[in-house]
Scaffold this active site. Sequence first.
Site, PDB file in Angstrom:
ATOM      1  N   PRO A   2      -3.530  -2.960  -1.559  1.00 39.01           N
ATOM      2  CA  PRO A   2      -4.428  -2.065  -2.283  1.00 39.01           C
ATOM      3  C   PRO A   2      -3.768  -0.743  -2.678  1.00 39.01           C
ATOM      4  CG  PRO A   2      -5.472  -2.951  -0.320  1.00 39.01           C
ATOM      5  CD  PRO A   2      -4.026  -3.288  -0.244  1.00 39.01           C
ATOM      6  N   GLU A   3      -3.755  -0.489  -3.964  1.00 39.73           N
ATOM      7  CA  GLU A   3      -3.324   0.803  -4.494  1.00 39.73           C
ATOM      8  C   GLU A   3      -4.538   1.390  -5.214  1.00 39.73           C
ATOM      9  OE1 GLU A   3       0.359   0.389  -6.707  1.00 39.73           O
ATOM     10  OE2 GLU A   3       0.965  -1.298  -5.465  1.00 39.73           O
TER      11      GLU A   3
END
Length: 270
Positions: A2-3
């Site tokens: 997750p960014e």
Amino acid sequence: MPELPEVETTKRAIEPVLLGNTFHTVEVLRPNMTLFNKQFASSLAGKTVRTVERKGKYLLLHLTDSLTLILHLKMSGRLGLRHIDDAALTYERIRFHLHDNQVLIFNDPRTLGRATLLPTDAVMSYAALGSMGPDALTVTGQEFSDRLKKRRGILKSVLLNQSFVAGIGNIYADESCFVAGINPNRRTETLTDVERSVLHKAVIETLEKGIRNMGTSFSDFSDLFGKPGQNQKTLFVYGRNGKPCLACGTVLSRSVVGQRGTVWCGECQI
DNA sequence: TTCGTCCTGGTA
DNA sequence: TACCAGGACGAA
């Protein structure tokens, strides 16, 4: 992994579920994923979610009684939502039971994710949040260029540094460099004013595309109901080492920068 | 500024 | 069976 786009996608999904909702009980199945607060679960019971905020890759749930729950999904974390009677997901680490028989799940195979409960007025003293740069999605071109000008080092490493701008991780760093036509192995002091400006536009464009596609899903990320994002189908370089460049056909190169795999096109990126 | 550490599923 | 993935932090 997750960014910013994955965390933003998660935020938009949980917001309507959580706003005004109250934590009934909280089960911590992996105590190492909670920080600072031995009474993590008991302190959360009875608290209602007032607002949901994203800062870089962090999710902040601002609660009643001036408390804030800080969530970081790290490498493999994701949030899920299920009814209390539904079968458990495979890697449930923290269960937040809501008052309406729904359960918010912090699912994380690698257990690197973190959940921290702090007084709201202490949030900005939390190390990572206090030193965090402006959000990569909304930073202005001028500020981006000014901050980049002051940095010395390899471009890829600077892009990953959350104190420069917040939210960029390995996937979107490589993709942004490709879109900008700049080699991620370049030193920042060699960049021209024009290149800094082009890079800023590429970062915004790349992140916005990621959000439109509901995030990039390889093995781990999916939305609240287990539906994967679509952005992995549109990547130019990340995960494509040894394959032909989609723009010119040159075989893509790979190096390791700051312990992170980095993929680029030697022809399109100078 | 660089590097080791955390952590475990997936893959070679 | 060994190795790889990597975000953030702390130590060197």
